[in-house]
Design a protein around this motif. Sequence first.
Motif, PDB file in Angstrom:
ATOM      1  N   MET A  72       0.804  -1.049  -0.008  1.00  0.00           N
ATOM      2  CA  MET A  72      -0.153   0.085  -0.111  1.00  0.00           C
ATOM      3  C   MET A  72       0.822   1.442   0.142  1.00  0.00           C
ATOM      4  N   LEU A  73       0.569   2.036  -0.759  1.00  0.00           N
ATOM      5  CA  LEU A  73       1.350   3.358  -0.905  1.00  0.00           C
ATOM      6  C   LEU A  73       0.613   4.463   0.035  1.00  0.00           C
ATOM      7  N   SER A  74       1.357   5.199   0.396  1.00  0.00           N
ATOM      8  CA  SER A  74       0.879   6.441   1.115  1.00  0.00           C
ATOM      9  C   SER A  74       0.327   7.622   0.105  1.00  0.00           C
TER      10      SER A  74
ATOM     11  N   ASN B 272      -5.105   0.284  -2.170  1.00  0.00           N
ATOM     12  CA  ASN B 272      -4.779   1.540  -2.898  1.00  0.00           C
ATOM     13  C   ASN B 272      -5.817   2.187  -3.785  1.00  0.00           C
ATOM     14  N   LYS B 273      -6.919   1.915  -3.841  1.00  0.00           N
ATOM     15  CA  LYS B 273      -8.061   2.399  -4.352  1.00  0.00           C
ATOM     16  C   LYS B 273      -8.423   3.794  -4.036  1.00  0.00           C
TER      17      LYS B 273
ATOM     18  N   ILE C 283      -1.568   4.629 -12.154  1.00  0.00           N
ATOM     19  CA  ILE C 283      -3.138   4.701 -11.513  1.00  0.00           C
ATOM     20  C   ILE C 283      -4.019   3.691 -11.769  1.00  0.00           C
ATOM     21  N   GLU C 284      -3.688   2.909 -12.728  1.00  0.00           N
ATOM     22  CA  GLU C 284      -4.418   1.453 -13.063  1.00  0.00           C
ATOM     23  C   GLU C 284      -4.070   0.457 -12.080  1.00  0.00           C
TER      24      GLU C 284
ATOM     25  N   TYR D 153      -9.061  10.268 -15.440  1.00  0.00           N
ATOM     26  CA  TYR D 153      -8.752   9.888 -14.025  1.00  0.00           C
ATOM     27  C   TYR D 153      -8.628  11.023 -13.294  1.00  0.00           C
ATOM     28  N   ALA D 154      -8.118  12.295 -13.526  1.00  0.00           N
ATOM     29  CA  ALA D 154      -7.784  13.365 -12.970  1.00  0.00           C
ATOM     30  C   ALA D 154      -9.282  14.037 -12.559  1.00  0.00           C
ATOM     31  N   PHE D 155     -10.141  13.876 -13.571  1.00  0.00           N
ATOM     32  CA  PHE D 155     -11.559  14.265 -13.264  1.00  0.00           C
ATOM     33  C   PHE D 155     -12.337  13.396 -12.192  1.00  0.00           C
ATOM     34  N   GLU D 156     -11.997  12.117 -12.401  1.00  0.00           N
ATOM     35  CA  GLU D 156     -12.265  11.052 -11.375  1.00  0.00           C
ATOM     36  C   GLU D 156     -12.007  11.368  -9.949  1.00  0.00           C
ATOM     37  N   PHE D 157     -10.811  11.862  -9.753  1.00  0.00           N
ATOM     38  CA  PHE D 157     -10.175  12.376  -8.426  1.00  0.00           C
ATOM     39  C   PHE D 157     -11.066  13.509  -7.902  1.00  0.00           C
ATOM     40  N   MET D 158     -11.069  14.526  -9.081  1.00  0.00           N
ATOM     41  CA  MET D 158     -11.714  15.791  -8.408  1.00  0.00           C
ATOM     42  C   MET D 158     -13.369  15.586  -8.127  1.00  0.00           C
TER      43      MET D 158
END
Length: 618
Positions: free
Chosen positions: A251-253, A286-287, A277-278, A314-319
Amino acid sequence: MSSHLFFRSRISLLRTLKPNHHAATRTISGTPFLSQDPQLATESTDHESTTLPPNPATGSPLYQENWRSPIPNSPSFSQSLVPMGFLNQAPAARIRALSETLDMISLLNMFADWTASQRWSDMKQLFEFWVRSLDKNGKPNKPDVNLYNHYLRANLMMGASPSDMLDLVAMMDDFSVAPNTASYNLVLKAMHQAKETEVAEKLLNRMLISGKDESRPDDESYDLVIGMMFSNGENDKAMQLLDIALKSGYMLSTTVFSECVRSCVAKGRTDTLVSIIERCKSLDRNKSLCPSWILCTYMAEVATQEDNGKLAFYAFEFMYNWINRGEMARPSVLLSVDEGLVVSALATAARTCNPTLIDGSWMILKRSLRGKKAANPATYVAKINAYASLGNLQKAFVALHEFENAYKDAEKEVKEEMLSPFTSLYPLVVACSKKGFETLDEVYFQLETLSKGDTPYKSVAALNCIVLGCANTWDLDRAYQTFDAISASFGLTPNIDSYNALIYAFGKVKKTPEATRVYSHLVGEGVKPDARTFSLLVDAHLVNRDPKSALTVIDDMIKAGFEPSKETLKKLRRRCIRELDNENDEKVESLAKKFQIRMGSENRRNMLFNMDYSRVRA
């Protein structure tokens, strides 16, 4: 004084009436009998005043607690199991005394308390005294790995260097204790503070090669080393190690993930970032990773510049996740995406043929607007053009219908400009004429079916796209039939764009008189021509090599209050030069000077025009 004498006489009387019955009775007891009969207090000869007790508010040690100092100032008066005088000793002597009385479990509990209060120096000193002391069996105290890790943490917090930490880990062999992952992580933290990336990488490899489960690197180990590499600019090594961590399921921080995103975006490695990201999304652990809002915006901007549709999505998904978090927070934080960024993303989706990005961009825009206002016309146009570029004409016309409903109350001239098939909707025109009459007929019949439905949809802008599409394919008959069907079949009134499209259709097949009759007809119908109407008439005359008539149209254009464009004047001058019409050429030059239009030269074009292509090179 009389009352006092009265009281003494009363007591004497009671003694006479009730004699002492206990004098004749002997009890079996080893202690002398204590009489409990009431006795008169003896009068004091000196009359000294008694002092009041101390004020509780002053924090007197006689009081355990008070409102000013809830903790007693002198622990010697508190109820404690610590022997009297122990706390009055010097700190070193006190710690030495503790080391001789505590066992390992008690020491662990004490270290846990001292960790909370950050008593690192005392912890270090107590451990060193304790390992030199003997236990209750008379044997030297031996720590376990957990206790030794407390000692390592104390040294780390006191600023021990990486080399000192490595020496302390090596000393664990003297106590027959094997270092575990937590031990090495403390050493890696010291290396992280000193930014010794190379040594940290070697230590991590040592942990991997050891093969012991208790000392294998964990999530924190990878985070420390990868973070060091990113901070020192060793991005390639960091990406390789990050790839190993993701393949191993670690798992990444959020910090390391954000550094990875920032590094990849800054260096334009968008495809690499998409693969990372995928991979993170494929792991349940890590989701939930999500960079900051500012970093998401930066990522979306770079993705649209690089035409990377996946990264933009993916950027819009994070936003979108940030918007949800902000609305769920108390008090709520209302975040909104920049609409210009959405327009850029829709243009990227059109260039990359990415329908997922179109849907994602529109969804986050609606969530940002929250139903309080409609999207800008440029956003609707970008959405229509994106679907048209994909060839999905059905969704393109649905978007056009939404556009018309959103701005149905706009002014007529503004609405016609927004829905012009010559400018904003031209990509839809191209999509309608992509396969010739096959696509044009299919779109026409779909619009005809929709006009007869339960909620009829009739649109002049949609029919204008078909008329102009027919003109692009030189299909004058279909263009004229579609124009006639606007009023006959659909019950609508043609606007200026409808007439312009028909003029363009006639002019393209060199039927200039018919184009002129269309102009006369629209003027008779009370429709006001625009600058494009006159420009199309000029083009129709130039196709027939008639610059004189074209100049006449330009004069009418100026009288109507419009100015000829530079492109129109250059076309007219070019035709005059090729027809050797110097008189009209001078008129064109005078018009250019009048409207302060710099025509420029066409030497390169003339060279190509005058080139003799019949020569065959030897």
